[in-house]
Design an enzyme around this catalytic site. Structure first.
Site, PDB file in Angstrom:
ATOM      1  N   CYS A  48     -14.724 -10.925  16.644  1.00  0.00           N
ATOM      2  CA  CYS A  48     -15.224  -9.713  17.206  1.00  0.00           C
ATOM      3  C   CYS A  48     -16.090 -10.288  18.761  1.00  0.00           C
ATOM      4  O   CYS A  48     -15.835 -11.313  19.090  1.00  0.00           O
ATOM      5  CB  CYS A  48     -16.394  -9.287  15.865  1.00  0.00           C
TER       6      CYS A  48
ATOM      7  N   GLN B 170      -8.300   5.915  -3.751  1.00  0.00           N
ATOM      8  CA  GLN B 170      -8.366   4.751  -3.442  1.00  0.00           C
ATOM      9  C   GLN B 170      -7.087   3.893  -2.836  1.00  0.00           C
ATOM     10  O   GLN B 170      -7.180   3.207  -2.415  1.00  0.00           O
ATOM     11  CB  GLN B 170      -7.773   4.468  -4.854  1.00  0.00           C
ATOM     12  N   ASN B 171      -6.180   4.601  -1.870  1.00  0.00           N
ATOM     13  CA  ASN B 171      -5.196   4.137  -1.871  1.00  0.00           C
ATOM     14  C   ASN B 171      -6.001   3.975   0.084  1.00  0.00           C
ATOM     15  O   ASN B 171      -6.422   4.729   0.978  1.00  0.00           O
ATOM     16  CB  ASN B 171      -4.237   4.488  -0.687  1.00  0.00           C
ATOM     17  N   VAL B 172      -5.477   2.722   0.638  1.00  0.00           N
ATOM     18  CA  VAL B 172      -6.220   2.039   1.737  1.00  0.00           C
ATOM     19  C   VAL B 172      -4.631   2.500   2.866  1.00  0.00           C
ATOM     20  O   VAL B 172      -4.295   2.071   4.524  1.00  0.00           O
ATOM     21  CB  VAL B 172      -6.340   1.151   1.741  1.00  0.00           C
TER      22      VAL B 172
ATOM     23  N   SER C 211      -3.932   2.925 -12.504  1.00  0.00           N
ATOM     24  CA  SER C 211      -4.249   2.865 -13.661  1.00  0.00           C
ATOM     25  C   SER C 211      -5.136   2.419 -14.308  1.00  0.00           C
ATOM     26  O   SER C 211      -4.992   2.509 -15.459  1.00  0.00           O
ATOM     27  CB  SER C 211      -3.597   0.755 -13.581  1.00  0.00           C
TER      28      SER C 211
ATOM     29  N   HIS D 249     -11.433   3.022  -0.995  1.00  0.00           N
ATOM     30  CA  HIS D 249     -11.448   1.894  -0.498  1.00  0.00           C
ATOM     31  C   HIS D 249     -11.231   1.607   0.758  1.00  0.00           C
ATOM     32  O   HIS D 249     -10.382   0.408   1.336  1.00  0.00           O
ATOM     33  CB  HIS D 249     -10.166   1.245  -1.324  1.00  0.00           C
TER      34      HIS D 249
END
Ligand code: BJW
Ligand code: ZN
Length: 242
Positions: free
Chosen positions: A146, A99-101, A187, A117
């Protein structure tokens, strides 16, 4: 410290699936989300990690991501990340769902990583969707845009947004077909990631949680090992494969 069942199942496993959360990077110095340490200025992560917050105050949200990207660029993977890299070389099929970015699994040398994620080092245009390496806000606090004129946003998944289709499909497939599933440093409150250990359990895998404290899934898993992942994971690799 480890049950004979866990040691034997890991030894024999053809396929191991791992789910990691912010806790695995805590010992590298990356703050987790929930609890006091998750606060940045006076904000809780859920106040900032959503599209409405971004549209209302893109400068504030970019500031939070700039702060976190700088922090992440200055830290190193810890022994927990390294143990998972080693585990990957010892198991026939190994899926590392995160889940870590923060990109620390990649930095540690893990190969088969499923990022649920997104990735904080990339940004993407709100209008045309084009991706680019993350842009730091310029000195005069200009927001990154952009070439199409659209506002760039961090290429991460916020609350209420769908997860990358390929990643979520691969993650559920892995949970359904693994022999052992380890849920580490999460968690387990944010869905759909939090459903993965339950899906694995229902499909017959041995499901083990490694976390600093009990979580909402502790009573649902086969074993819950309380402690720091940076200490427990190297011990586990040693106990199973040494
Ligand atoms: C250690 C340690 C050490 C510390 N060693 N351990 C079903 C039911 C209920 C709600 C929902 C549902 N389906 C969808 C929802 C809504 C929502 C949700 O789940 N809300 C819940 C909070 C109730 N989910 C979504 O919105 C998701 N999208 C979605 O489902 O799309 C479909 C949909 C669309 C529209 C409507 C409905 C459905 C998207 C979720 C995206 C989450 N994004 C974030 C931000 C990412 C970008 C960024 O980083 O900025 O992801 S939020 C944040 O939480 C981040 C994390 O990846 C995620 C999980 O947190 P994590 O990793 O578990 O961290 P912590 O801090 O919570 O826990 C750390 C743990 O480690 C603690 O237990 C510590 O004790 C432990 N620890 N040190 C071992 N050394
Ligand atoms: Zn664009």
């Amino acid at each position: 410290m480890f049950s004979e069942r866990l040691i034997q199942e890991l030894k024999m496993a053809q396929k191991v699936a791992i789910l990691t959360g912010a806790g695995i990077s805590a010992e590298s110095g990356v703050p987790t989300f929930r609890g006091e340490e998750g606060l940045w200025k006076k904000y809780r992560p859920e106040e900032l990690a959503n599209f409405n917050a971004f549209i209302q105050n893109p400068k504030l949200v970019w500031e939070w991501y700039d702060y976190r990207r700088k922090l992440i660029s200055e830290v190193m993977p810890n022994p927990g990340h390294a143990a998972l890299t080693e585990m990957e070389s010892l198991v026939p099929t190994f899926d590392l769902i995160t889940q870590n970015v923060d990109g620390l699994h990649r930095k540690a040398g893990s190969q088969n990583i499923i990022e649920l994620h997104g990735n904080i080092l990339q940004s993407r245009c709100v209008d045309c969707g084009v991706k680019s390496d993350a842009l730091v806000m310029s000195q005069d606090d200009e927001l990154p845009h952009c070439s199409c004129g659209g506002l760039m946003r961090p290429d991460v998944v916020w609350y209420g947004e769908t997860l990358p289709e390929e990643a979520i499909h691969a993650a559920f497939q892995s949970a359904r077909t693994c022999d052992v599933f380890l849920s580490i440093g999460t968690s387990a409150v944010v869905h759909p990631a939090a459903s993965l250990p339950i899906v694995a359990k229902e499909a017959g895998a041995l499901v083990v949680e490694i976390n600093k404290e009990s979580t909402v899934i502790s009573h649902l898993v086969d074993e819950s090992i309380l402690g720091l992942s940076g200490e427990i994971l190297p011990e586990l690799v040693k106990a199973v494969w040494d």
